[in-house]
Design a protein around this motif. Structure first.
Motif, mmCIF file in Angstrom:
data_model
loop_
_atom_site.group_PDB
_atom_site.id
_atom_site.type_symbol
_atom_site.label_atom_id
_atom_site.label_comp_id
_atom_site.label_asym_id
_atom_site.label_seq_id
_atom_site.Cartn_x
_atom_site.Cartn_y
_atom_site.Cartn_z
ATOM 1 N N ALA A 137 0.829 -1.206 0.000
ATOM 2 C CA ALA A 137 0.000 0.000 0.000
ATOM 3 C C ALA A 137 0.864 1.257 0.000
ATOM 4 O O ALA A 137 0.562 2.237 -0.688
ATOM 5 N N VAL A 138 1.940 1.248 0.776
ATOM 6 C CA VAL A 138 2.838 2.407 0.831
ATOM 7 C C VAL A 138 3.519 2.616 -0.511
ATOM 8 O O VAL A 138 3.602 3.738 -1.022
ATOM 9 N N LEU A 139 4.021 1.546 -1.106
ATOM 10 C CA LEU A 139 4.696 1.670 -2.396
ATOM 11 C C LEU A 139 3.734 2.080 -3.504
ATOM 12 O O LEU A 139 4.122 2.793 -4.435
ATOM 13 N N ALA A 140 2.501 1.674 -3.425
ATOM 14 C CA ALA A 140 1.525 2.051 -4.441
ATOM 15 C C ALA A 140 1.205 3.545 -4.346
ATOM 16 O O ALA A 140 0.904 4.186 -5.350
ATOM 17 N N GLY A 141 1.285 4.106 -3.140
ATOM 18 C CA GLY A 141 1.002 5.527 -2.956
ATOM 19 C C GLY A 141 2.131 6.425 -3.402
ATOM 20 O O GLY A 141 1.942 7.610 -3.644
ATOM 21 N N CYS A 142 3.325 5.892 -3.515
ATOM 22 C CA CYS A 142 4.491 6.686 -3.925
ATOM 23 C C CYS A 142 4.576 6.719 -5.445
ATOM 24 O O CYS A 142 4.659 5.689 -6.086
ATOM 25 N N GLN A 143 4.550 7.900 -6.001
ATOM 26 C CA GLN A 143 4.688 8.053 -7.444
ATOM 27 C C GLN A 143 5.774 9.068 -7.719
ATOM 28 O O GLN A 143 5.949 10.027 -6.983
ATOM 29 N N ARG A 144 6.478 8.845 -8.775
ATOM 30 C CA ARG A 144 7.497 9.807 -9.178
ATOM 31 C C ARG A 144 6.829 11.039 -9.775
ATOM 32 O O ARG A 144 5.831 10.931 -10.478
ATOM 33 N N PRO A 145 7.390 12.216 -9.521
ATOM 34 C CA PRO A 145 6.832 13.407 -10.171
ATOM 35 C C PRO A 145 7.118 13.367 -11.668
ATOM 36 O O PRO A 145 8.049 12.696 -12.120
ATOM 37 N N ALA A 146 6.322 14.071 -12.423
ATOM 38 C CA ALA A 146 6.518 14.116 -13.870
ATOM 39 C C ALA A 146 7.858 14.748 -14.185
ATOM 40 O O ALA A 146 8.259 15.730 -13.548
ATOM 41 N N PRO A 147 8.593 14.219 -15.139
ATOM 42 C CA PRO A 147 9.896 14.807 -15.481
ATOM 43 C C PRO A 147 9.709 16.177 -16.115
ATOM 44 O O PRO A 147 8.722 16.421 -16.820
ATOM 45 N N PRO A 148 10.639 17.097 -15.880
ATOM 46 C CA PRO A 148 10.522 18.431 -16.467
ATOM 47 C C PRO A 148 10.702 18.381 -17.982
ATOM 48 O O PRO A 148 11.338 17.479 -18.518
ATOM 49 N N ASN A 149 10.160 19.359 -18.648
ATOM 50 C CA ASN A 149 10.261 19.459 -20.095
ATOM 51 C C ASN A 149 11.710 19.781 -20.462
ATOM 52 O O ASN A 149 12.230 20.828 -20.086
ATOM 53 N N PRO A 150 12.387 18.902 -21.212
ATOM 54 C CA PRO A 150 13.805 19.156 -21.530
ATOM 55 C C PRO A 150 14.007 20.325 -22.491
ATOM 56 O O PRO A 150 15.077 20.905 -22.543
ATOM 57 N N GLU A 151 12.964 20.698 -23.234
ATOM 58 C CA GLU A 151 13.109 21.803 -24.178
ATOM 59 C C GLU A 151 13.073 23.158 -23.478
ATOM 60 O O GLU A 151 13.589 24.134 -23.986
ATOM 61 N N ARG A 152 12.458 23.216 -22.322
ATOM 62 C CA ARG A 152 12.351 24.481 -21.583
ATOM 63 C C ARG A 152 12.696 24.219 -20.121
ATOM 64 O O ARG A 152 11.834 23.813 -19.345
ATOM 65 N N PRO A 153 13.941 24.427 -19.754
ATOM 66 C CA PRO A 153 14.315 24.173 -18.356
ATOM 67 C C PRO A 153 13.631 25.161 -17.422
ATOM 68 O O PRO A 153 13.314 26.289 -17.817
ATOM 69 N N PRO A 154 13.357 24.751 -16.197
ATOM 70 C CA PRO A 154 12.687 25.654 -15.259
ATOM 71 C C PRO A 154 13.587 26.830 -14.887
ATOM 72 O O PRO A 154 14.809 26.701 -14.783
#
Length: 67
Positions: free
Chosen positions: A12-29
């Motif tokens: 249940a704990v592992l199912a709740g953990c999700q990676r954040p979406a990767p940033p857009n490589p064409e436009r760095p933050p």
């Protein structure tokens, strides 16, 4: 039974953990600290310029009224 409960909790704990979406490589933050460091002095300077313009306008008006 003793093994089943920790296994279910772990799943249940592992199912709740999700990676954040990767940033857009064409436009760095843009770093927020840099933007803030640049914007604050410019905003302050614009405020001072506005105050100086208003004071100059009042002075010109006072001189025109005095004549």
């Amino acid at each position: 039974m003793r093994v089943l409960i920790p296994a279910l909790l772990s799943a249940a704990v592992l199912a709740g953990c999700q990676r954040p979406a990767p940033p857009n490589p064409e436009r760095p933050p843009e770093p927020q600290a840099l933007a803030k460091a640049v914007k604050q002095p410019l905003d302050r300077a614009k405020g001072v310029q506005k105050t100086m313009d208003e004071a100059a306008e009042r002075e010109r008006k006072a001189e025109a009224d005095a004549q």
